[in-house]
Design a protein around this motif. Structure first.
Motif, PDB file in Angstrom:
ATOM      1  N   CYS A  21      96.834  51.548  67.553  1.00 54.76           N
ATOM      2  CA  CYS A  21      95.529  50.892  67.521  1.00 54.76           C
ATOM      3  C   CYS A  21      95.031  50.575  68.925  1.00 54.76           C
ATOM      4  N   ASP A  22      93.744  50.269  68.994  1.00 55.83           N
ATOM      5  CA  ASP A  22      93.117  49.933  70.273  1.00 55.83           C
ATOM      6  C   ASP A  22      93.135  48.417  70.474  1.00 55.83           C
ATOM      7  N   LYS A  23      92.476  47.946  71.539  1.00 57.06           N
ATOM      8  CA  LYS A  23      92.477  46.514  71.871  1.00 57.06           C
ATOM      9  C   LYS A  23      91.809  45.665  70.794  1.00 57.06           C
ATOM     10  N   ASP A  24      90.920  46.296  69.975  1.00 67.64           N
ATOM     11  CA  ASP A  24      90.247  45.581  68.897  1.00 67.64           C
ATOM     12  C   ASP A  24      90.977  45.712  67.562  1.00 67.64           C
ATOM     13  N   LEU A  25      92.197  46.279  67.596  1.00 71.73           N
ATOM     14  CA  LEU A  25      93.069  46.461  66.432  1.00 71.73           C
ATOM     15  C   LEU A  25      92.524  47.485  65.441  1.00 71.73           C
ATOM     16  N   ASN A  26      91.704  48.413  65.918  1.00 79.31           N
ATOM     17  CA  ASN A  26      91.204  49.517  65.092  1.00 79.31           C
ATOM     18  C   ASN A  26      92.137  50.701  65.253  1.00 79.31           C
ATOM     19  N   GLU A  27      92.350  51.431  64.165  1.00 78.75           N
ATOM     20  CA  GLU A  27      93.234  52.596  64.203  1.00 78.75           C
ATOM     21  C   GLU A  27      92.680  53.654  65.150  1.00 78.75           C
ATOM     22  N   GLY A  39     104.600  52.487  82.264  1.00 72.76           N
ATOM     23  CA  GLY A  39     103.933  51.322  82.823  1.00 72.76           C
ATOM     24  C   GLY A  39     102.726  50.872  82.031  1.00 72.76           C
ATOM     25  N   VAL A  40     102.360  51.627  81.003  1.00 75.45           N
ATOM     26  CA  VAL A  40     101.234  51.272  80.135  1.00 75.45           C
ATOM     27  C   VAL A  40     101.815  50.823  78.793  1.00 75.45           C
ATOM     28  N   PRO A  41     101.421  49.656  78.299  1.00 74.21           N
ATOM     29  CA  PRO A  41     101.998  49.199  77.027  1.00 74.21           C
ATOM     30  C   PRO A  41     101.563  50.068  75.852  1.00 74.21           C
ATOM     31  N   VAL A  42     102.465  50.199  74.894  1.00 73.61           N
ATOM     32  CA  VAL A  42     102.191  50.892  73.639  1.00 73.61           C
ATOM     33  C   VAL A  42     101.756  49.830  72.641  1.00 73.61           C
ATOM     34  N   ARG A  43     100.626  50.040  71.960  1.00 74.71           N
ATOM     35  CA  ARG A  43     100.152  49.065  70.970  1.00 74.71           C
ATOM     36  C   ARG A  43     100.257  49.666  69.573  1.00 74.71           C
ATOM     37  N   MET A  44     100.950  48.934  68.689  1.00 69.39           N
ATOM     38  CA  MET A  44     101.056  49.298  67.281  1.00 69.39           C
ATOM     39  C   MET A  44     100.426  48.184  66.465  1.00 69.39           C
ATOM     40  N   CYS A  45      99.807  48.567  65.340  1.00 70.45           N
ATOM     41  CA  CYS A  45      99.270  47.580  64.404  1.00 70.45           C
ATOM     42  C   CYS A  45      99.920  47.766  63.047  1.00 70.45           C
ATOM     43  N   PHE A  46      99.926  46.694  62.289  1.00 68.17           N
ATOM     44  CA  PHE A  46     100.526  46.661  60.959  1.00 68.17           C
ATOM     45  C   PHE A  46      99.520  46.002  60.028  1.00 68.17           C
ATOM     46  N   PHE A 100      99.882  42.883  65.377  1.00 68.59           N
ATOM     47  CA  PHE A 100      99.956  43.877  66.447  1.00 68.59           C
ATOM     48  C   PHE A 100     101.196  43.620  67.288  1.00 68.59           C
ATOM     49  N   LEU A 101     101.667  44.688  67.930  1.00 67.75           N
ATOM     50  CA  LEU A 101     102.837  44.633  68.790  1.00 67.75           C
ATOM     51  C   LEU A 101     102.545  45.459  70.031  1.00 67.75           C
ATOM     52  N   ASP A 102     102.563  44.809  71.188  1.00 65.69           N
ATOM     53  CA  ASP A 102     102.424  45.496  72.469  1.00 65.69           C
ATOM     54  C   ASP A 102     103.810  45.584  73.097  1.00 65.69           C
ATOM     55  N   THR A 103     104.184  46.786  73.564  1.00 69.38           N
ATOM     56  CA  THR A 103     105.509  46.983  74.142  1.00 69.38           C
ATOM     57  C   THR A 103     105.435  47.818  75.408  1.00 69.38           C
ATOM     58  N   PHE A 104     106.144  47.377  76.439  1.00 71.99           N
ATOM     59  CA  PHE A 104     106.405  48.199  77.613  1.00 71.99           C
ATOM     60  C   PHE A 104     107.756  48.869  77.373  1.00 71.99           C
ATOM     61  N   LEU A 105     107.753  50.178  77.168  1.00 71.91           N
ATOM     62  CA  LEU A 105     108.995  50.898  76.925  1.00 71.91           C
ATOM     63  C   LEU A 105     109.760  51.080  78.229  1.00 71.91           C
TER      64      LEU A 105
END
Length: 196
Positions: A21-27, A39-46, A100-105
């Motif tokens: 998802c994007d910053k607005d939690l849209n798929e 260095g860029v976070p991965v964003r997942m939504c549920f 939502f979950l933001d992660t730096f891998l």
């Protein structure tokens, strides 16, 4: 017996959709999905499949995993409903309507261009018809950074590439066969339940 079947059928619709998802939690559409960029976070939504009758109580766990030539990289970013506080941030909005979950891998996840798997579990609060609420644990899974590929179907081992129309006919035939097999399995299950 009908109530058991109805309950089983009802329960199968209560799950959680896991998506990029994007910053607005849209798929994110396929053409805008995330690319491997350290260095860029991965964003997942549920999000619950049935938002009218269920909410996410909590994301219990979530792990990222990546297999590479030197072994397996694994990053547990959510444990017991809390993010790790270092490489990830977990949050929910709309009273459990979306999380939502933001992660730096870690660096190990960028050793090649292969896909990364994310998996875990969530707890759903599901409204019952009698006004009570039940809790159901559901699995979460998503592959990210998937490589692009194109499948080509041919007529026979040395045949020409199938046209879009031929592919559509083949899909319809496979779908019809699959539907018939599912109907047969459902009838057998109903017969077994009736015997109980």
């Amino acid at each position: 017996m009908v109530s058991l079947v109805a309950a089983a059928n009802d329960d199968q619709f209560h799950g959680v959709q896991t998506f990029e998802c994007d910053k607005d939690l849209n798929e994110l559409p396929v053409d805008r999905r995330q690319v491997k960029n350290q260095g860029v976070p991965v964003r997942m939504c549920f999000r619950p499949y049935d938002q009218s009758a269920s909410r996410i109580k909590k994301i219990d766990s979530f792990t990222w995993e990546f297999n590479h030539a030197a072994g397996t990289a694994q990053q547990n970013v959510v444990h017991n409903g809390s993010d790790d506080g270092a490489t990830s941030m977990l949050g929910c909005k709309n009273e459990g309507g979306v999380c939502f979950l933001d992660t730096f891998l870690g660096a190990d996840f960028y050793l090649n261009q292969a896909s990364v798997e994310g998996y875990g579990s969530a707890e759903l609060e599901i409204d019952n018809d009698d006004g009570t609420v039940r809790i159901k644990e559901v699995p979460l899974q998503k592959w990210i950074f998937q490589a692009e590929f194109k499948m080509v179907m041919r007529n026979g081992p040395d045949g020409e590439e199938m046209s879009d129309e031929e592919m559509q006919v083949l899909r319809e035939q496979v779908s019809a066969q699959h539907s018939a097999e599912l109907a047969e399995a459902a009838a057998a299950s109903r017969a077994t339940l009736a015997e109980l």
